[in-house]
Scaffold this motif. Structure first.
Motif, short mmCIF file in Angstrom:
data_model
loop_
_atom_site.label_atom_id
_atom_site.label_comp_id
_atom_site.label_asym_id
_atom_site.label_seq_id
_atom_site.Cartn_x
_atom_site.Cartn_y
_atom_site.Cartn_z
N PHE A 32 -84.01 -20.14 61.35
CA PHE A 32 -85.10 -20.08 60.38
C PHE A 32 -86.45 -20.00 61.07
O PHE A 32 -87.36 -19.30 60.61
CB PHE A 32 -85.05 -21.31 59.46
CG PHE A 32 -84.19 -21.13 58.23
CD1 PHE A 32 -82.97 -20.52 58.32
CD2 PHE A 32 -84.62 -21.58 57.00
CE1 PHE A 32 -82.16 -20.36 57.20
CE2 PHE A 32 -83.83 -21.42 55.87
CZ PHE A 32 -82.60 -20.81 55.97
N VAL A 33 -86.59 -20.74 62.17
CA VAL A 33 -87.87 -20.73 62.90
C VAL A 33 -88.22 -19.30 63.33
O VAL A 33 -89.36 -18.85 63.17
CB VAL A 33 -87.79 -21.67 64.13
CG1 VAL A 33 -88.96 -21.41 65.08
CG2 VAL A 33 -87.80 -23.12 63.68
N GLY A 34 -87.23 -18.58 63.86
CA GLY A 34 -87.49 -17.21 64.28
C GLY A 34 -87.72 -16.27 63.11
O GLY A 34 -88.66 -15.48 63.10
N LEU A 35 -86.87 -16.37 62.09
CA LEU A 35 -87.00 -15.47 60.94
C LEU A 35 -88.31 -15.70 60.19
O LEU A 35 -88.98 -14.75 59.78
CB LEU A 35 -85.82 -15.68 59.99
CG LEU A 35 -84.45 -15.24 60.54
CD1 LEU A 35 -83.34 -15.63 59.58
CD2 LEU A 35 -84.44 -13.73 60.78
N PHE A 36 -88.71 -16.96 60.02
CA PHE A 36 -89.98 -17.25 59.35
C PHE A 36 -91.15 -16.73 60.19
O PHE A 36 -92.16 -16.30 59.64
CB PHE A 36 -90.13 -18.76 59.11
CG PHE A 36 -89.49 -19.24 57.83
CD1 PHE A 36 -88.21 -18.84 57.49
CD2 PHE A 36 -90.16 -20.11 56.99
CE1 PHE A 36 -87.61 -19.29 56.33
CE2 PHE A 36 -89.58 -20.55 55.82
CZ PHE A 36 -88.29 -20.14 55.48
N MET A 78 -100.05 -23.34 53.05
CA MET A 78 -99.19 -24.05 54.01
C MET A 78 -99.22 -25.55 53.74
O MET A 78 -98.20 -26.23 53.81
CB MET A 78 -99.63 -23.76 55.44
CG MET A 78 -99.43 -22.32 55.91
SD MET A 78 -97.70 -21.83 56.09
CE MET A 78 -97.17 -22.91 57.41
N GLY A 79 -100.41 -26.06 53.44
CA GLY A 79 -100.53 -27.49 53.18
C GLY A 79 -99.87 -27.93 51.90
O GLY A 79 -99.40 -29.08 51.79
N TRP A 85 -88.84 -21.85 50.41
CA TRP A 85 -89.24 -20.56 49.83
C TRP A 85 -90.76 -20.49 49.65
O TRP A 85 -91.34 -19.41 49.77
CB TRP A 85 -88.52 -20.32 48.51
CG TRP A 85 -88.92 -21.22 47.36
CD1 TRP A 85 -88.34 -22.38 47.00
CD2 TRP A 85 -90.00 -20.99 46.45
NE1 TRP A 85 -88.98 -22.93 45.90
CE2 TRP A 85 -90.01 -22.09 45.54
CE3 TRP A 85 -90.96 -20.00 46.30
CZ2 TRP A 85 -90.94 -22.20 44.51
CZ3 TRP A 85 -91.89 -20.10 45.27
CH2 TRP A 85 -91.87 -21.19 44.39
N GLN A 86 -91.39 -21.64 49.34
CA GLN A 86 -92.84 -21.66 49.22
C GLN A 86 -93.50 -21.40 50.58
O GLN A 86 -94.50 -20.68 50.69
CB GLN A 86 -93.30 -23.00 48.66
CG GLN A 86 -92.81 -23.27 47.24
CD GLN A 86 -93.08 -24.69 46.79
OE1 GLN A 86 -93.42 -25.57 47.59
NE2 GLN A 86 -92.89 -24.94 45.49
N LEU A 87 -92.91 -21.99 51.61
CA LEU A 87 -93.41 -21.78 52.97
C LEU A 87 -93.27 -20.30 53.36
O LEU A 87 -94.18 -19.71 53.94
CB LEU A 87 -92.63 -22.67 53.93
CG LEU A 87 -93.24 -22.97 55.30
CD1 LEU A 87 -94.56 -23.71 55.16
CD2 LEU A 87 -92.26 -23.79 56.14
N ALA A 88 -92.12 -19.71 53.03
CA ALA A 88 -91.88 -18.30 53.36
C ALA A 88 -92.88 -17.40 52.64
O ALA A 88 -93.43 -16.46 53.24
CB ALA A 88 -90.45 -17.92 52.99
#
Length: 398
Positions: A32-36, A78-79, A85-88
């Motif tokens: 996920f770290v890479g994909l995001f 971000m905050g 999904w919200q982060l994405a």
């Protein structure tokens, strides 16, 4: 540039911890770290040529101010994100804030004397690395020192971005290009891309820059994971990331002007080759670091080399591209970054499943090495076809 670097560095630094807090299983988190990380660039890539045309045709100042306003919204999002999904979705919006650095570079080129170009561009390059150093440091102070949340870190960065929007929009003056384009925006945008791709010199320079960006984007999401492996999740993680990422970014800020000054004297290409070779060695060494100090030293070397590569590429483009295409080319200078920003994290997310967290750093070292090979091959070709006393430089100091 500094404030943007500050906020974006916090996105990279705090993304793994944010996903952990949101309950993403450990088995999926590294991928996920890479994909995001690739989401930052997906929206921005097709808009790259448009921002440059709009800036030259109408207003560079307006395009840069737009970027600051959008990044304020992004850091606020971000905050406030509480689900992956919200982060994405918020990270996808980062694409709308991009496209300002090439515009700023073109403006700087139009007001800088030729004999100070390499040094001046290198000093401009300092702003981003200082921001990348300050971002994790501020996060460490707020989280580990003052007991604040990750959300608070991003809210502070959002406020700073509002301040830069006001600074650029109200205080700065407009710098118009030497050649103001005329015609339809889409025709000008695609014409600029065609002009870049048809020029063999620019193609080679963009290829080398793309390899450096690719190496950086493969590894950047996983630097906080290396720190996490050494100190664990919880107290001290934010400060550890600040030590490693902050030291690396400050090294890039300090060494970039020196690299620019050396490039002005001995030629940009020899310095470029040295930076690519050293960056390859630093990348491979980072996963083997036994402690935070040695990891910070490896990250320092990698960041310094990446920063010098950028300064040399900017110098080559600013001196070897004809004036009538210079602004359009500099506006597109980060086109390789956006492409690498999508491909690099995806490559890292795949490699990490088979070679753990060390894999992306090994791949990045090989990519840097390939970039050095491209430059050496170009130099040998010039030596065969241009029997001048100094085939490295097109003009004194270039």
């Amino acid at each position: 540039s500094l404030v943007e670097g500050l906020g974006v560095s916090q996105v990279y630094a705090l993304l793994p911890a944010s996903l952990a807090q949101m309950g993403v299983p450990q088995a999926d988190r590294l991928s996920f770290v890479g994909l995001f990380g690739s989401l930052l660039w997906i929206v921005g890539l097709p808009l790259v040529p448009l921002w440059g045309v709009w800036a030259d045709k109408y207003s560079r100042k307006a395009v840069i101010t737009r970027s600051a306003i959008v990044e304020a919204v992004v850091f606020l999002g971000m905050g406030l994100s509480r689900e992956p999904w919200q982060l994405a979705l918020t990270m996808l919006l980062i694409g709308f804030q991009l496209g300002n650095t090439g515009v700023m570079l073109a403006g700087i080129r139009d007001v800088t004397p030729r004999n100070r170009l390499g040094t001046t561009i290198a000093f401009f390059g300092v702003a981003g690395p200082i921001g990348f150093a300050a971002g994790p440091a501020i996060a460490g102070i707020l989280i580990d020192g003052l007991g604040q949340s990750i959300a608070t870190v991003f809210l502070v960065s959002s406020g700073l971005s509002v301040g830069t929007a006001l600074l650029v929009g109200v205080v700065s003056r407009e710098v118009r290009p030497e050649f103001v384009p005329t015609g339809r925006v889409l025709d000008l945008a695609f014409g600029a891309i065609r002009g870049v791709l048809r020029d063999p010199v620019v193609r080679r320079i963009f290829l080398v820059y793309g390899t450096a960006f690719l190496a950086n984007q493969i590894t950047r999401p996983y630097v906080p994971v290396l720190v996490e492996r050494l100190v664990g999740l919880g107290p001290g993680l934010a400060s550890g990331i600040a030590l490693v990422a902050g030291t690396a970014a400050l090294a890039g800020a300090a060494i970039s002007p020196l690299g620019g000054a050396i490039g002005d004297r001995v030629g940009f290409r020899p310095v470029l080759i040295a930076a690519l070779l050293a960056g390859s060695m630093a990348s491979v060494a980072m996963p083997a670091a036994p402690g935070l100090g040695s990891l910070a030293l490896g990250a320092l070397g990698f960041a310094a080399c990446t920063s010098i590569v950028g300064a040399m590429v900017f110098g080559l483009l600013a001196t070897e591209v004809p004036p009538e295409r210079r602004s359009a080319t500099l506006n597109l200078v980060y086109l390789p970054l956006y492409a690498a920003g999508i491909v690099g994290p995806v490559v890292g997310s795949v490699v990490v499943r088979f070679a753990d967290v060390a894999g992306p750093f090994w791949i990045a070292g090989a990519v840097f090495l390939a970039g050095a090979g491209v430059v050496v091959r170009v130099l040998r070709g010039r030596a065969r076809h241009e029997p001048a006393p100094d085939p490295v430089s097109v003009a004194p100091g270039s």
